[in-house]
Design a protein around this motif. Structure first.
Motif, PDB file in Angstrom:
ATOM      1  N   VAL A 178       1.375   4.667   5.424  1.00 50.19           N
ATOM      2  CA  VAL A 178       0.102   4.665   4.692  1.00 50.19           C
ATOM      3  C   VAL A 178      -0.722   5.889   5.060  1.00 50.19           C
ATOM      4  O   VAL A 178      -1.265   6.587   4.191  1.00 50.19           O
ATOM      5  CB  VAL A 178      -0.700   3.375   4.994  1.00 50.19           C
ATOM      6  N   ALA A 179      -0.828   6.167   6.353  1.00 53.35           N
ATOM      7  CA  ALA A 179      -1.625   7.305   6.815  1.00 53.35           C
ATOM      8  C   ALA A 179      -1.065   8.626   6.292  1.00 53.35           C
ATOM      9  O   ALA A 179      -1.810   9.500   5.839  1.00 53.35           O
ATOM     10  CB  ALA A 179      -1.677   7.319   8.344  1.00 53.35           C
ATOM     11  N   VAL A 180       0.248   8.771   6.339  1.00 54.81           N
ATOM     12  CA  VAL A 180       0.889  10.006   5.869  1.00 54.81           C
ATOM     13  C   VAL A 180       0.668  10.186   4.367  1.00 54.81           C
ATOM     14  O   VAL A 180       0.349  11.286   3.898  1.00 54.81           O
ATOM     15  CB  VAL A 180       2.401   9.993   6.191  1.00 54.81           C
ATOM     16  N   CYS A 181       0.813   9.118   3.598  1.00 53.86           N
ATOM     17  CA  CYS A 181       0.658   9.209   2.142  1.00 53.86           C
ATOM     18  C   CYS A 181      -0.786   9.508   1.746  1.00 53.86           C
ATOM     19  O   CYS A 181      -1.034  10.313   0.846  1.00 53.86           O
ATOM     20  CB  CYS A 181       1.127   7.919   1.477  1.00 53.86           C
ATOM     21  N   LEU A 182      -1.759   8.871   2.401  1.00 53.68           N
ATOM     22  CA  LEU A 182      -3.160   9.159   2.121  1.00 53.68           C
ATOM     23  C   LEU A 182      -3.479  10.619   2.406  1.00 53.68           C
ATOM     24  O   LEU A 182      -4.172  11.286   1.630  1.00 53.68           O
ATOM     25  CB  LEU A 182      -4.071   8.251   2.954  1.00 53.68           C
ATOM     26  N   ASP A 190       4.335  12.677  -1.413  1.00 46.42           N
ATOM     27  CA  ASP A 190       5.613  13.370  -1.246  1.00 46.42           C
ATOM     28  C   ASP A 190       6.551  12.570  -0.333  1.00 46.42           C
ATOM     29  O   ASP A 190       6.269  12.384   0.855  1.00 46.42           O
ATOM     30  CB  ASP A 190       5.353  14.756  -0.647  1.00 46.42           C
ATOM     31  N   ARG A 191       7.671  12.129  -0.885  1.00 46.62           N
ATOM     32  CA  ARG A 191       8.630  11.334  -0.108  1.00 46.62           C
ATOM     33  C   ARG A 191       9.272  12.155   1.003  1.00 46.62           C
ATOM     34  O   ARG A 191       9.579  11.627   2.077  1.00 46.62           O
ATOM     35  CB  ARG A 191       9.721  10.777  -1.027  1.00 46.62           C
ATOM     36  N   SER A 192       9.486  13.429   0.746  1.00 44.01           N
ATOM     37  CA  SER A 192      10.129  14.267   1.764  1.00 44.01           C
ATOM     38  C   SER A 192       9.222  14.436   2.980  1.00 44.01           C
ATOM     39  O   SER A 192       9.694  14.474   4.124  1.00 44.01           O
ATOM     40  CB  SER A 192      10.488  15.638   1.170  1.00 44.01           C
ATOM     41  N   VAL A 193       7.909  14.528   2.740  1.00 44.48           N
ATOM     42  CA  VAL A 193       6.951  14.623   3.847  1.00 44.48           C
ATOM     43  C   VAL A 193       6.989  13.334   4.663  1.00 44.48           C
ATOM     44  O   VAL A 193       7.024  13.358   5.894  1.00 44.48           O
ATOM     45  CB  VAL A 193       5.522  14.874   3.316  1.00 44.48           C
ATOM     46  N   THR A 239       0.827  -1.208   0.000  1.00 44.81           N
ATOM     47  CA  THR A 239       0.000   0.000   0.000  1.00 44.81           C
ATOM     48  C   THR A 239       0.858   1.254   0.000  1.00 44.81           C
ATOM     49  O   THR A 239       0.601   2.200  -0.750  1.00 44.81           O
ATOM     50  CB  THR A 239      -0.951  -0.004   1.208  1.00 44.81           C
ATOM     51  N   VAL A 240       1.874   1.270   0.852  1.00 35.43           N
ATOM     52  CA  VAL A 240       2.771   2.431   0.884  1.00 35.43           C
ATOM     53  C   VAL A 240       3.407   2.657  -0.490  1.00 35.43           C
ATOM     54  O   VAL A 240       3.441   3.774  -1.011  1.00 35.43           O
ATOM     55  CB  VAL A 240       3.884   2.261   1.940  1.00 35.43           C
ATOM     56  N   ALA A 241       3.903   1.571  -1.088  1.00 34.69           N
ATOM     57  CA  ALA A 241       4.567   1.675  -2.390  1.00 34.69           C
ATOM     58  C   ALA A 241       3.617   2.217  -3.460  1.00 34.69           C
ATOM     59  O   ALA A 241       3.987   3.071  -4.262  1.00 34.69           O
ATOM     60  CB  ALA A 241       5.107   0.307  -2.808  1.00 34.69           C
ATOM     61  N   ALA A 242       2.377   1.714  -3.476  1.00 32.19           N
ATOM     62  CA  ALA A 242       1.404   2.171  -4.473  1.00 32.19           C
ATOM     63  C   ALA A 242       1.091   3.656  -4.300  1.00 32.19           C
ATOM     64  O   ALA A 242       0.963   4.398  -5.276  1.00 32.19           O
ATOM     65  CB  ALA A 242       0.130   1.342  -4.370  1.00 32.19           C
ATOM     66  N   LEU A 243       0.964   4.104  -3.047  1.00 35.85           N
ATOM     67  CA  LEU A 243       0.657   5.516  -2.785  1.00 35.85           C
ATOM     68  C   LEU A 243       1.841   6.415  -3.138  1.00 35.85           C
ATOM     69  O   LEU A 243       1.661   7.529  -3.647  1.00 35.85           O
ATOM     70  CB  LEU A 243       0.257   5.699  -1.322  1.00 35.85           C
ATOM     71  N   LEU A 244       3.049   5.950  -2.885  1.00 37.14           N
ATOM     72  CA  LEU A 244       4.231   6.716  -3.291  1.00 37.14           C
ATOM     73  C   LEU A 244       4.300   6.805  -4.811  1.00 37.14           C
ATOM     74  O   LEU A 244       4.635   7.853  -5.375  1.00 37.14           O
ATOM     75  CB  LEU A 244       5.505   6.065  -2.747  1.00 37.14           C
ATOM     76  N   ASP A 245       3.940   5.717  -5.489  1.00 39.08           N
ATOM     77  CA  ASP A 245       3.942   5.703  -6.945  1.00 39.08           C
ATOM     78  C   ASP A 245       2.875   6.640  -7.511  1.00 39.08           C
ATOM     79  O   ASP A 245       3.006   7.141  -8.631  1.00 39.08           O
ATOM     80  CB  ASP A 245       3.711   4.278  -7.447  1.00 39.08           C
TER      81      ASP A 245
END
Length: 449
Positions: free
Chosen positions: A168-172, A28-31, A18-24
């Motif tokens: 996951v929470a941060v990316c969402l 924001d990776r820096s966040v 899930t994390v990988a899909a949201l990063l894709d």
């Protein structure tokens, strides 16, 4: 206005996928890096890379642990409950006795709550992460018959699980996702060895999460555990709908890679989707408005149309106003046409609420699940109601600050114009112009037309 996320879980779902899909998708990776550095957790670093799974390019998110915390995943032979020398004590669920393990930090929900509350996450991201952990804790509590606050288990407490869920929470939150559609979770078959012995797939935690949160599970012929407890908990915490719109536009696609090799592709595909500016109901009513038979009728301007609508109603006598506000928000996002609740007095003069939901027949199941999940009610009443609808259409109107949407109805030969709240609110936020000023301009500018 928030985004709609569709998770295609045909190869299952896990935290790292899930994390990988949201990063894709563009989170924001820096966040994410800033938040992870703020966690009061040590012994890890993260690695983001590109891999190929079944010929498909995908993003891979890996939590690399130090020797004190390292936690190897199941290999395929071990996954199905067979002894495999050298990996018996190192895998995702934990096996063997305490002496067989590397040191793991078995945190409980209180410790995890402290970690999240004292991190650099936004309030919304904290809320998402805590909800995921609560669902996991409740599932393990039921599986082991211990109180939630006494649950200390590897799947929730391990460093990699904390990092996955927080990420996951941060990316969402960073992607501004407010609606998540997950039609089904595809699960494998067979058994898995864990610290409690050999268990059937889905493992008890996953089965409990699926049952308690009314998720749809599809068993496949793939040998292996496709849905992890973390993956199931993520879906249970963030899903708002289980049905895709009839038509939609794909704005962006993200592919997250899993670590295990299965017969299926081993990827999680995430899509940001959108519908046109008009809702399905508005489109249907717009078609009625433009119907040639109505257009050729000299009295068409005074014609109304009729349809049926479902009214759902339930009495709730032990629920706070804050909870009902949250329920209303979820119901509206999930397709309810209208939601309201009124105070009443029940038997023995108990103060209570009557919750009313107006919806289409096809949305009943989704909306009733939300009511059962979020309130203490054990029964919901239904009635089919006829209603009269004025012919209407949705128009895009210009303003000095940008375009907005408005609903236009015809009554007695005259147009009645109603600016759409969300459209006006979005423009107000973007241009920092008072909502009332934009609303008044639209009404006055179109009054004489």
């Amino acid at each position: 206005m928030g985004k709609t996320l569709y998770l295609e879980c045909y190869s299952g779902i896990s935290g790292d996928m899930t994390v990988a899909a949201l990063l894709d998708l563009g989170a924001d990776r820096s966040v994410l890096d800033r938040v992870l550095k703020s966690l009061k957790v040590s012994g890890f670093e993260t690695k983001i890379s590109r891999v190929v799974k079944s010929g498909i390019d995908a993003c891979d998110f890996d939590v690399v642990l130090d020797k004190e915390h390292e936690n190897y995943d199941h290999d395929m032979e071990y996954l199905h409950g067979h002894h495999h020398e050298g990996h018996e004590s190192n895998h995702a669920h934990g096996t063997g006795t305490a002496q067989d393990h590397h040191h793991h930090e078995h945190r409980g929900i209180k410790e995890i709550t402290y970690i999240i509350e004292h991190s650099a996450m936004t309030e919304n991201a904290k809320k998402i992460a805590l909800r995921i952990f609560e669902i996991l804790a409740e599932a393990e509590s039921k599986a082991h018959n211990v109180p939630v606050d006494q649950v200390h288990f590897h799947e929730v407490g391990a460093v990699d699980s904390v990092v996955d869920i927080v990420s996951v929470a941060v990316c969402l939150d960073d992607l501004d996702v407010t609606e998540v559609i997950v039609p089904v979770l595809c699960e494998g078959r067979g058994t898995v060895r864990c610290q409690h012995g050999i268990l059937p797939i889905p493992v008890p935690a996953v089965a409990n999460i699926v049952s308690a949160n009314h998720l749809y599970l599809k068993m496949t012929e793939v040998e292996g555990e496709l849905v992890t407890p973390t993956g199931a908990a993520i879906v249970a915490a963030v899903k708002t709908k289980d049905k895709l719109p009839e038509t939609f536009e794909i704005r962006k696609i993200g592919i997250g890679a899993g670590k295990r090799q299965y017969e299926c592709p081993g990827i999680l595909r995430a899509m940001i989707i959108s519908q046109s500016a008009e809702t399905d109901e508005a489109k249907a009513q717009s078609e009625e408005f433009k119907n040639p038979e109505i257009g050729n009728n000299p009295k068409a301007e005074n014609q109304e149309t009729k349809d049926t609508i479902i009214k759902m109603e339930t009495n709730i006598d032990d629920c706070s106003g804050e909870v009902l506000g949250f329920v209303m928000e979820r119901l509206m996002k999930a397709g309810a046409r209208d939601v309201h609740y009124v105070p009443v007095f029940m038997k023995k003069n108990r103060p209570a609420w009557v919750l009313n939901v107006i919806c289409k027949e096809e949305d009943i199941e989704t909306l009733q699940n939300i009511i059962f999940e979020e309130t203490t009610t054990i029964g919901i009443r239904y009635s089919i109601m006829e209603r009269t609808i004025l012919p209407r259409e949705t128009r895009t109107l210009p303003t000095p600050w940008g375009e907005v949407l408005a609903k236009v109805c015809i009554l007695n030969g005259k147009e009645q114009l109603y600016p759409e709240y969300e459209s006006v609110a979005q423009l107000s936020r973007e241009k920092e112009i008072p909502f009332a000023e934009i609303y008044r301009y639209i009404v006055l500018a179109n009054k004489e037309k």
